[in-house]
Design an enzyme around this catalytic site. Sequence first.
Site, PDB file in Angstrom:
ATOM      1  N   TYR A  74       4.082   9.778 -10.888  1.00 16.13           N
ATOM      2  CA  TYR A  74       3.465   8.446 -10.054  1.00 16.13           C
ATOM      3  C   TYR A  74       2.117   7.499 -11.272  1.00 16.13           C
ATOM      4  CZ  TYR A  74      -0.866   7.767  -7.488  1.00 16.13           C
ATOM      5  OH  TYR A  74      -2.363   7.053  -6.259  1.00 16.13           O
ATOM      6  N   THR A 104      -7.682  11.405   2.002  1.00 21.01           N
ATOM      7  CA  THR A 104      -6.968  10.362   3.015  1.00 21.01           C
ATOM      8  C   THR A 104      -6.107  12.130   2.771  1.00 21.01           C
ATOM      9  OG1 THR A 104      -4.809  10.725   1.181  1.00 21.01           O
ATOM     10  CG2 THR A 104      -6.531   8.308   2.299  1.00 21.01           C
ATOM     11  N   ASN A 112       0.313  -1.114  -0.152  1.00 21.95           N
ATOM     12  CA  ASN A 112       0.313  -0.105   0.158  1.00 21.95           C
ATOM     13  C   ASN A 112       0.633   1.191  -0.247  1.00 21.95           C
ATOM     14  OD1 ASN A 112      -2.728   1.709   0.634  1.00 21.95           O
ATOM     15  ND2 ASN A 112      -1.545   2.156   2.410  1.00 21.95           N
ATOM     16  N   HIS A 113       2.353   1.221   0.131  1.00 24.24           N
ATOM     17  CA  HIS A 113       2.764   2.597   0.219  1.00 24.24           C
ATOM     18  C   HIS A 113       3.131   3.027  -0.674  1.00 24.24           C
ATOM     19  CE1 HIS A 113       5.712  -0.953  -0.940  1.00 24.24           C
ATOM     20  NE2 HIS A 113       6.716  -0.030  -1.595  1.00 24.24           N
TER      21      HIS A 113
END
Length: 292
Positions: free
Chosen positions: A183, A220, A119-120
């Site tokens: 990304y 988040t 998940n990082h």
Amino acid sequence: MGLLLKVFIPLLGLALAFYFYSPPDNFSEEMLRGKRVIVTGASSGIGEQMAYHLARMEAHLLLTARTEAKLQKVVERCLELGAASAHYVSGSMEDTTLPEVVVKEAENIWGGLDMLILNHIGHSYFNYFNGDVGHVRKLLETNFLSYVAMTTHALPMLKESEGNIVVVSSMAGRAASPFVAPYSATKFALDGFFSSLRLEFIIDKVNVSITLCILGYIDTENAIQAISHAFRGTPAPKEECALEIIKSGVLRQRELNYPSQGLGNLLLLRAIAPDFLDSLIRSNYKVENIRR
């Protein structure tokens, strides 16, 4: 006729997929009781929420992230919530030795592993691509190569337990989005590697499931800070997202799309009207708020 076929065939395939496939609904929390689970990126956001859900389900946890102080607090909270055990290893995935260290810790503590949740993510920027190839290379190390390394080191234990690999990815790894080129590249790489690996497992009769989680905009703290000034969408709740990731992994689903309806529509458009999808994606950004 050619255009009609290009539109009709993908639609037919999608209709058949929905007709013959119904998502599993037989999840129960007991499925995670006593399971040995590694969660990366577990000090905040979705990873932290997954740790809390797993703790309530009485799983054994090994958490990892950069910040030791945050990890200590998450571990303490997990024990309060009922985790069978909770441990942590702090460090950055930019350190190429960390994946082996984390997996070795799980082996030393438990002697095995049932679920690996990857998940990082590394730090990147939300802006026009600035030409920094070094940043792309560094981000690939954290967002992609460390996932491969974690999987490689964990695979012998996962084969023994017939366990689960859960890969947290993004819509930016399925459909191009502006301002996140480095990304996005790393997330596309995850899809290619783990989808290929899944096929190899099937061919080789390896009973380890791989679940790829395609996430949209989630509330988040990092995501809101990074893009809320320039993105028109409403973020989905991280607590629910975290639970859906866990459920999809333990139920051995091939893929999770969350939020499901919105992402499903976008993926359909990618197949039948990619130029329209591009324009739709561009319309969701307040380009005037992006500073070079």
